[in-house]
Motif scaffolding. Sequence first.
Motif, PDB file in Angstrom:
ATOM      1  N   CYS A  94       1.009   4.166  -2.880  1.00 27.38           N
ATOM      2  CA  CYS A  94       0.722   5.582  -2.600  1.00 27.38           C
ATOM      3  C   CYS A  94       1.880   6.471  -3.037  1.00 27.38           C
ATOM      4  CB  CYS A  94       0.430   5.769  -1.111  1.00 27.38           C
ATOM      5  SG  CYS A  94      -1.174   5.110  -0.574  1.00 27.38           S
ATOM      6  N   LEU A  97      -1.176   7.200   5.687  1.00 22.49           N
ATOM      7  CA  LEU A  97      -0.875   7.571   4.307  1.00 22.49           C
ATOM      8  C   LEU A  97      -1.973   8.506   3.828  1.00 22.49           C
ATOM      9  CD1 LEU A  97       0.009   3.964   3.076  1.00 22.49           C
ATOM     10  CD2 LEU A  97       1.622   5.742   3.773  1.00 22.49           C
ATOM     11  N   LYS A  98      -1.631   9.743   3.513  1.00 26.08           N
ATOM     12  CA  LYS A  98      -2.636  10.755   3.203  1.00 26.08           C
ATOM     13  C   LYS A  98      -3.496  10.392   2.001  1.00 26.08           C
ATOM     14  CE  LYS A  98      -0.116  14.644   5.240  1.00 26.08           C
ATOM     15  NZ  LYS A  98       0.472  15.992   5.008  1.00 26.08           N
ATOM     16  N   ARG A  99      -2.951   9.570   1.105  1.00 21.89           N
ATOM     17  CA  ARG A  99      -3.710   9.230  -0.102  1.00 21.89           C
ATOM     18  C   ARG A  99      -4.799   8.200   0.183  1.00 21.89           C
ATOM     19  NH1 ARG A  99      -2.895  10.864  -5.164  1.00 21.89           N
ATOM     20  NH2 ARG A  99      -0.953  11.862  -4.531  1.00 21.89           N
ATOM     21  N   VAL A 100      -4.725   7.501   1.310  1.00 25.02           N
ATOM     22  CA  VAL A 100      -5.755   6.517   1.675  1.00 25.02           C
ATOM     23  C   VAL A 100      -6.978   7.267   2.193  1.00 25.02           C
ATOM     24  CG1 VAL A 100      -6.354   4.614   3.209  1.00 25.02           C
ATOM     25  CG2 VAL A 100      -4.076   4.717   2.165  1.00 25.02           C
ATOM     26  N   LYS A 101      -8.095   7.159   1.476  1.00 30.12           N
ATOM     27  CA  LYS A 101      -9.300   7.908   1.811  1.00 30.12           C
ATOM     28  C   LYS A 101     -10.345   7.057   2.523  1.00 30.12           C
ATOM     29  CE  LYS A 101      -7.555  11.447  -0.348  1.00 30.12           C
ATOM     30  NZ  LYS A 101      -6.953  12.552   0.438  1.00 30.12           N
ATOM     31  N   ASP A 117       1.841   9.460  -5.709  1.00 32.01           N
ATOM     32  CA  ASP A 117       2.354  10.806  -5.407  1.00 32.01           C
ATOM     33  C   ASP A 117       3.252  11.286  -6.546  1.00 32.01           C
ATOM     34  OD1 ASP A 117       1.036  10.801  -2.987  1.00 32.01           O
ATOM     35  OD2 ASP A 117       2.807  10.236  -1.805  1.00 32.01           O
ATOM     36  N   TRP A 177      -0.059   1.346   6.149  1.00 29.74           N
ATOM     37  CA  TRP A 177      -1.000   0.926   5.113  1.00 29.74           C
ATOM     38  C   TRP A 177      -2.321   1.676   5.239  1.00 29.74           C
ATOM     39  CZ3 TRP A 177      -5.808  -0.771   6.520  1.00 29.74           C
ATOM     40  CH2 TRP A 177      -5.975  -1.061   7.899  1.00 29.74           C
ATOM     41  N   VAL A 205       0.824  -1.207   0.000  1.00 32.79           N
ATOM     42  CA  VAL A 205       0.000   0.000   0.000  1.00 32.79           C
ATOM     43  C   VAL A 205       0.862   1.263   0.000  1.00 32.79           C
ATOM     44  CG1 VAL A 205      -1.866   1.237   1.157  1.00 32.79           C
ATOM     45  CG2 VAL A 205      -1.805  -1.268   1.228  1.00 32.79           C
ATOM     46  N   PRO A 265      -7.138   8.857  -5.621  1.00 36.32           N
ATOM     47  CA  PRO A 265      -7.237   8.374  -4.241  1.00 36.32           C
ATOM     48  C   PRO A 265      -7.022   6.867  -4.145  1.00 36.32           C
ATOM     49  CG  PRO A 265      -9.425   8.690  -5.133  1.00 36.32           C
ATOM     50  CD  PRO A 265      -8.467   9.170  -6.195  1.00 36.32           C
ATOM     51  N   VAL A 266      -6.830   6.404  -2.919  1.00 39.18           N
ATOM     52  CA  VAL A 266      -6.654   4.979  -2.638  1.00 39.18           C
ATOM     53  C   VAL A 266      -7.719   4.531  -1.639  1.00 39.18           C
ATOM     54  CG1 VAL A 266      -5.159   3.289  -1.463  1.00 39.18           C
ATOM     55  CG2 VAL A 266      -4.203   4.847  -3.175  1.00 39.18           C
TER      56      VAL A 266
END
Length: 464
Positions: A222, A262-266, A226, A258, A218, A237-238
């Motif tokens: 991400c 991680l900022k991209r995990v929504k 990025d 994971w 994960v 997004p993830v």
Amino acid sequence: MALHQKDSVRDDLMDDVYASADLGIAIPKYRFPQQEQRPRDIYQIVHDELMLDGNSRQNLATFCQTWLEPEIAKLMDECLDKNMIDKDEYPQTAEIEARCVHMLADLWNSPQAANTLGCSTTGSSEAAMLGGLAMKWRWRQRRQAAGKPVDKPNMVCGPVQVCWHKFARYWDVELREIPMEQGRLIMSPEEAVARCDENTIGVVPTLGVTFTCQYEPVAAVCAALDALQAKTGLDIPVHVDAASGGFLAPFVEPELAWDFRLKRVKSINASGHKFGLAPLGVGWVVWREAAELPEDLIFQVNYLGGNMPTFALNFSRPGGQIIAQYYNFLRLGREGYRKVQQACYDTAAYLGEELGKMGPFAVIYDGRGGIPAVSWSLAEGAKHNFTLYDLSDRLRSRGWQVPAYSMPANRQDLVVMRALVRHGFSRDLADLLVADLERCLAYFSKNPVTHPLERAEAGGYSHA
């Protein structure tokens, strides 16, 4: 007259259940019966039929929990009549559901654990679909705001469980599923990014791939997204499908990034009735922040009393599984979950070591770096006098249900077996399984298979 009445019912009162008239005839099985019967007789009929099912404790195919503490059974009985969707009538059940959501948000490191949104579901599949719907809605809103078309959404994933195929078909999303290749059986960052474009609603890595039990990377995915955004401006997004790993990694590998760190995990979905240790029928989806769940996906319902927001595919559902999940959270805490899950990992590692000592097998996954489980194939370059389908079928004679199945594209040539190690599968049971595997190998050595079984003949296990 009174004495005659007693004699007339005496047989009904005293007869042994198997000597009763009800059990002396064949009960209709595919048409609705005309007459009522005594409850104890019908209970016995149904009970006896269920003996033909396998022993769930020996079912090493399922990810779902098959051992529960007796207190959970008591709570489930007490909640049989509670409809969790009726939050006005059962406000404390609703409060407990909300507590579980915030506990999970805290466990998964949400930056707004006390205020974010989430909900319970019937299982991880429904939770995954809700996460996918939110991704599609957010993508569509962005595209419409920019004046761009919204007719060709796609989603990128690795080898996924069938719920994502259902999501893509039901909600008209192109599924860009990364196929397996020689030497790579899960998603890689490079393969994921190569399939992304402006129509990608999100990337879905799996924390515990169904086929091999490995975690997909994960954090690396991400990081690759990025870099893609820095290069192209695409902000993708993830959503993490943590059906199994969501209740494993936080306790056994807390340093593994994971989740919402991680900022991209929504958003994240997980299955409470798998390694969450709850009885069958509960899953969870939690969003990083409340703003990640589009408001127009939430319905307001008032006909059960009060004004109730709801976001789910199902409506009426039993409340017992949620109460049981809450019981586990309070009963075990982080320390207890760690002990339970670590015991499973230790047993899985032991099983992987023992399988590695058996000549015919090549261990694909040894219980480390993913779910507590093992998967193996027949060693390449050697002649075998049986198939894994034959072995799976032979193990059933001792009650073990260990699936054999072929991998999806592009590795349909690879047939594997997989054994899940869940709470309740002890080291002693692992020893018994190893002994039965050795007996099977000895049997095949003396009795080579002349007509190997195929998938359809070996029990019909399928990920679909």
